[in-house]
Write an enzyme that holds these catalytic residues in place. Structure first.
Site, PDB file in Angstrom:
ATOM      1  CG  ASN A   1      -0.211  -0.096   2.536  1.00 44.84           C
ATOM      2  OD1 ASN A   1       0.931   0.347   2.663  1.00 44.84           O
ATOM      3  ND2 ASN A   1      -0.868  -0.671   3.528  1.00 44.84           N
TER       4      ASN A   1
ATOM      5  CG  ASP B   1      -6.172  -8.394   2.037  1.00 43.47           C
ATOM      6  OD1 ASP B   1      -6.390  -8.454   3.257  1.00 43.47           O
ATOM      7  OD2 ASP B   1      -5.314  -7.644   1.534  1.00 43.47           O
TER       8      ASP B   1
END
Length: 342
Positions: free
Chosen positions: A26, A215
């Site tokens: 991320n 996810d």
């Protein structure tokens, strides 16, 4: 460019490793939980397929049917090398258990840390007929006790899988202009067309591909609810109810079911429908519960906003999620308690 490496210890074990790249993480540099889950499943599928093809006879590939509860013990970061070790630990007539351990190595500091442990269950499917389940070659156990413990795990997961299949629920679209911090406000969906790169040589989707999508959507739900940085803390058992074939469109939906002051439980559901077959009826393929925590810029836990419940169904799911939360909390405390000597 990093090159995946593989070291074979025995026909029933395997090790994979590769460096974590920016596209695995991320914006804060933490590797997505879905990437780790995908690598875990890849290792399990390789060792399982290899083992089930050791005998002369009909060729097969292994299909993932269940992943037991998985804890994300520590975060993994860009630049670290992830080592995934997989070993077959139990075989029944038609299924096998693969236990996987994930180590993250900082090659600059020369340190390693245990990031994940998981247990996966597979069944061998014929290459000629995916609906035909083949027999699994037995493995040798170090002791009778080890075999008996594996048998108990096998019986327990079989019961829970059937119970979960019986509880499949419909997913309703969120209301228009929902109030912040309600289930409808953060509920999210992803739509993905499954192509050749998502599938095995038998044109059925890899379990790791669907887990990664789950996810991703669960992370979106958690981020919308908290409006902060979030990270995957654990995943309750992932149940694969039906196989998904190449050419299917999957709708992956995430919705909050429970929130404590420190964590969020998000139900992730995968529904599939074929684009090319005459039968285009959607069906539930996979389901699981993901747990996320909210973090500040220094990776310290933040309080989670209160989840506002609307209606009887949301209240029921909240109470069920609370029961799972309390059960897991009690187990963690029991695991940390020192052994009592007599």
């Amino acid at each position: 460019m990093s090159v995946p490496q593989m070291r074979e210890a025995s026909p029933s074990s395997l090790q994979l490793c590769r460096v974590m790249r920016p596209d695995d993480a991320n914006i804060m540099g933490n590797v997505h939980g879905g990437i780790i889950l995908k690598m875990i499943e890849e290792a399990g599928a390789i060792v399982g397929t290899r083992h089930c093809n050791t005998l002369n006879g009909e060729r097969c590939w292994v299909a993932l049917v269940r992943v037991e509860k998985t804890e994300f013990l520590v975060p993994v970061f860009i630049g670290e090398v992830v080592h995934v070790s997989a070993e077959i630990t139990f075989t029944s007539k038609h299924s096998l258990e693969v236990q996987v351990k994930v180590m993250a190595e900082n090659i600059l500091k020369g340190t390693k840390k245990l990031a994940n442990k998981a247990a996966l269950w597979y069944v061998p499917c014929s290459l000629e007929n995916a609906d035909k389940i083949l027999e699994v070659p037995p493995i040798k156990y170090a002791s009778a006790e080890q075999e008996e413990m594996g048998r108990k795990r096998y019986e327990a997961q079989k019961i829970v899988r059937w119970e979960t299949k019986a509880r499949i629920e419909e997913v309703l679209p969120p209301p228009l202009n929902p109030e912040p911090h309600t289930v409808g406000f953060s509920q999210s969906s992803l739509i993905h067309l499954l192509g050749p790169s998502d599938c095995t040589i038998s044109d059925y989707v890899y379990g790791g591909v669907t887990m990664k999508l789950m996810d991703e959507v669960a992370g979106i739900v958690a981020a919308r609810h908290c409006n902060t940085k979030i990270v995957t803390a654990s995943v309750e058992a992932i149940n694969f109810h039906r196989k998904i074939k190449k050419g299917c469109v999957v709708t992956v939906t995430g919705r909050l079911t429970f929130a404590s002051n420190r964590s969020m439980e998000i139900e992730a559901l995968v529904d599939a429908a074929s684009l090319v077959d005459d039968e285009k009826v959607s069906y539930r393929a996979v389901s699981a519960f993901f747990t996320y925590i909210s973090l500040d810029k220094d990776n310290k836990p933040l309080p989670v906003p209160l989840l506002k419940i609307e209606g009887e169904e949301e209240q029921r799911r909240f109470e069920e999620g609370k029961a799972r939360y309390l059960q897991n909390k009690a187990k963690r405390l029991a695991d940390r308690a020192p052994a009592v000597t007599q």
